[in-house]
Write a protein that holds these residues in place. Structure first.
Motif, PDB file in Angstrom:
ATOM      1  N   ILE A   1      42.034  61.918  26.771  1.00  0.00           N
ATOM      2  CA  ILE A   1      41.668  61.066  25.649  1.00  0.00           C
ATOM      3  C   ILE A   1      40.683  61.822  24.763  1.00  0.00           C
ATOM      4  CG2 ILE A   1      39.715  59.977  26.828  1.00  0.00           C
ATOM      5  CD1 ILE A   1      40.570  57.317  25.537  1.00  0.00           C
ATOM      6  N   SER A   2      40.745  61.594  23.482  1.00  0.00           N
ATOM      7  CA  SER A   2      39.823  62.268  22.565  1.00  0.00           C
ATOM      8  C   SER A   2      38.427  61.667  22.666  1.00  0.00           C
ATOM      9  CB  SER A   2      40.329  62.136  21.124  1.00  0.00           C
ATOM     10  OG  SER A   2      40.276  60.770  20.715  1.00  0.00           O
ATOM     11  N   THR A   3      37.465  62.342  22.064  1.00  0.00           N
ATOM     12  CA  THR A   3      36.104  61.798  22.033  1.00  0.00           C
ATOM     13  C   THR A   3      36.084  60.441  21.342  1.00  0.00           C
ATOM     14  OG1 THR A   3      35.064  63.982  22.068  1.00  0.00           O
ATOM     15  CG2 THR A   3      33.754  62.162  21.182  1.00  0.00           C
ATOM     16  N   ASP A   4      36.762  60.349  20.202  1.00  0.00           N
ATOM     17  CA  ASP A   4      36.821  59.071  19.486  1.00  0.00           C
ATOM     18  C   ASP A   4      37.515  58.002  20.328  1.00  0.00           C
ATOM     19  OD1 ASP A   4      35.518  60.165  17.349  1.00  0.00           O
ATOM     20  OD2 ASP A   4      37.347  60.521  16.174  1.00  0.00           O
ATOM     21  N   GLY A   5      38.558  58.405  21.037  1.00  0.00           N
ATOM     22  CA  GLY A   5      39.252  57.460  21.898  1.00  0.00           C
ATOM     23  C   GLY A   5      38.373  56.987  23.037  1.00  0.00           C
ATOM     24  N   ALA A   6      37.603  57.897  23.601  1.00  0.00           N
ATOM     25  CA  ALA A   6      36.682  57.526  24.676  1.00  0.00           C
ATOM     26  C   ALA A   6      35.638  56.545  24.176  1.00  0.00           C
ATOM     27  CB  ALA A   6      36.011  58.776  25.243  1.00  0.00           C
ATOM     28  N   VAL A   7      35.140  56.792  22.973  1.00  0.00           N
ATOM     29  CA  VAL A   7      34.148  55.896  22.380  1.00  0.00           C
ATOM     30  C   VAL A   7      34.737  54.501  22.209  1.00  0.00           C
ATOM     31  CG1 VAL A   7      32.871  55.381  20.262  1.00  0.00           C
ATOM     32  CG2 VAL A   7      32.806  57.688  21.239  1.00  0.00           C
ATOM     33  N   GLU A   8      35.940  54.426  21.684  1.00  0.00           N
ATOM     34  CA  GLU A   8      36.572  53.121  21.469  1.00  0.00           C
ATOM     35  C   GLU A   8      36.842  52.409  22.790  1.00  0.00           C
ATOM     36  OE1 GLU A   8      36.988  51.485  18.625  1.00  0.00           O
ATOM     37  OE2 GLU A   8      35.837  53.154  17.801  1.00  0.00           O
ATOM     38  N   LEU A   9      37.222  53.176  23.810  1.00  0.00           N
ATOM     39  CA  LEU A   9      37.492  52.579  25.111  1.00  0.00           C
ATOM     40  C   LEU A   9      36.221  51.976  25.702  1.00  0.00           C
ATOM     41  CD1 LEU A   9      39.733  54.147  27.856  1.00  0.00           C
ATOM     42  CD2 LEU A   9      37.632  52.951  28.448  1.00  0.00           C
ATOM     43  N   ILE A  10      35.125  52.734  25.631  1.00  0.00           N
ATOM     44  CA  ILE A  10      33.852  52.241  26.175  1.00  0.00           C
ATOM     45  C   ILE A  10      33.368  51.032  25.386  1.00  0.00           C
ATOM     46  CG2 ILE A  10      31.436  52.812  26.619  1.00  0.00           C
ATOM     47  CD1 ILE A  10      32.378  55.751  26.984  1.00  0.00           C
ATOM     48  N   LYS A  11      33.505  51.091  24.055  1.00  0.00           N
ATOM     49  CA  LYS A  11      33.119  49.950  23.218  1.00  0.00           C
ATOM     50  C   LYS A  11      33.918  48.706  23.595  1.00  0.00           C
ATOM     51  CE  LYS A  11      32.881  50.241  18.832  1.00  0.00           C
ATOM     52  NZ  LYS A  11      33.302  50.569  17.449  1.00  0.00           N
ATOM     53  N   SER A  12      35.216  48.875  23.781  1.00  0.00           N
ATOM     54  CA  SER A  12      36.076  47.750  24.125  1.00  0.00           C
ATOM     55  C   SER A  12      35.680  47.162  25.470  1.00  0.00           C
ATOM     56  CB  SER A  12      37.538  48.187  24.141  1.00  0.00           C
ATOM     57  OG  SER A  12      37.964  48.577  22.855  1.00  0.00           O
ATOM     58  N   PHE A  13      35.440  48.045  26.415  1.00  0.00           N
ATOM     59  CA  PHE A  13      35.029  47.581  27.749  1.00  0.00           C
ATOM     60  C   PHE A  13      33.714  46.805  27.669  1.00  0.00           C
ATOM     61  CE2 PHE A  13      33.207  47.910  31.969  1.00  0.00           C
ATOM     62  CZ  PHE A  13      34.296  47.707  32.807  1.00  0.00           C
ATOM     63  N   ALA A  14      32.771  47.354  26.904  1.00  0.00           N
ATOM     64  CA  ALA A  14      31.470  46.703  26.746  1.00  0.00           C
ATOM     65  C   ALA A  14      31.618  45.341  26.085  1.00  0.00           C
ATOM     66  CB  ALA A  14      30.529  47.582  25.947  1.00  0.00           C
ATOM     67  N   SER A  15      32.499  45.247  25.084  1.00  0.00           N
ATOM     68  CA  SER A  15      32.666  43.965  24.383  1.00  0.00           C
ATOM     69  C   SER A  15      33.334  42.936  25.278  1.00  0.00           C
ATOM     70  CB  SER A  15      33.500  44.170  23.115  1.00  0.00           C
ATOM     71  OG  SER A  15      34.826  44.542  23.425  1.00  0.00           O
ATOM     72  N   MET A  16      34.208  43.366  26.167  1.00  0.00           N
ATOM     73  CA  MET A  16      34.834  42.427  27.096  1.00  0.00           C
ATOM     74  C   MET A  16      33.813  41.854  28.080  1.00  0.00           C
ATOM     75  SD  MET A  16      38.639  43.914  27.967  1.00  0.00           S
ATOM     76  CE  MET A  16      38.185  45.628  28.167  1.00  0.00           C
ATOM     77  N   ARG A  17      32.816  42.654  28.417  1.00  0.00           N
ATOM     78  CA  ARG A  17      31.748  42.169  29.286  1.00  0.00           C
ATOM     79  C   ARG A  17      30.938  41.095  28.563  1.00  0.00           C
ATOM     80  NH1 ARG A  17      27.660  45.656  30.820  1.00  0.00           N
ATOM     81  NH2 ARG A  17      27.377  44.600  32.797  1.00  0.00           N
ATOM     82  N   LYS A  18      30.917  41.139  27.256  1.00  0.00           N
ATOM     83  CA  LYS A  18      30.138  40.158  26.501  1.00  0.00           C
ATOM     84  C   LYS A  18      30.897  38.853  26.332  1.00  0.00           C
ATOM     85  CE  LYS A  18      27.408  43.506  23.859  1.00  0.00           C
ATOM     86  NZ  LYS A  18      27.020  43.981  22.538  1.00  0.00           N
TER      87      LYS A  18
END
Length: 205
Positions: free
Chosen positions: A188-205
């Protein structure tokens, strides 16, 4: 339900964990701490930043300074005990990590941050890894090394990080059970990794 954004990133050497952490913090508009943490800990403790830099993420057995120092030189970090310098440095970083997390949202790379913030319910712990050959290629390019030298640097750095983490934490460095999310940066690209982590974090919210 998470209310804040506090993300720690553990990483294998050469996996791009630092770049992902920087990009993540920039995208989220929050503070980023890697070596910046050493400067903050030095300021908080009254010890020199050079001490933190020279002993950064080194296991107990590898530290050059093992004798006790004057406790008055480090404020309240050592309390009344004559602690070895390596323990004072760790405690100083530990307390600085906790202070930073109390004061503002942030991304913190390495330095047992996930352990320091283990009681923080809003903390998301991420580990970035990648196959050895992928990391060798990245390290060769970044540090202008041949294959053998790049592999040696990776192995030594990962051993040092693992020994440091395992010395001070009740978990094991890289153990999947110790993290909320693990990510193979080779797929996964750096940008893709960022989006994945952001998505995961938002699901926790």
């Amino acid at each position: 339900m998470a209310k804040r954004t506090i993300i720690t990133i553990g990483r294998e050497f050469g996996s791009g964990g630092r770049e992902i952490g920087q990009a993540l913090a920039s995208t989220l508009g929050i503070a980023y701490y890697d070596r910046e943490l050493l400067v903050a800990a030095a300021k908080d403790s009254g010890m020199s930043v050079e001490l933190f830099e020279n002993n950064d993420e080194k296991p107990v057995s590898s530290l050059l300074y093992s004798l006790s120092v004057n406790p008055y030189a480090v404020g309240n970090i050592a309390g009344a005990n004559m602690l070895p310098l390596n323990q004072k440095l760790f405690l100083a970083q530990f307390e600085t990590i906790q202070r930073i997390a109390r004061e503002h949202d942030c991304v913190i790379v390495g330095r047992c941050a996930d352990y320091a913030l283990r009681s923080e319910p809003d903390c998301l712990n991420v580990f970035i890894h990648a196959p050895l050959q992928y990391r060798i290629a990245r390290v060769k390019q970044r540090h202008n090394l041949d294959t053998a030298a790049a592999k040696e640097l990776i192995v030594k750095t990962d051993k040092k990080r693992a020994a440091y983490y395992n010395s001070y934490s009740d978990k094991r460095w890289g153990d999947l059970e110790g993290y909320h999310l693990t990510l193979d940066s080779s797929v996964i690209s750096t940008d893709g990794a960022v989006e994945l982590i952001k998505s995961f974090a938002s699901m926790r919210k």
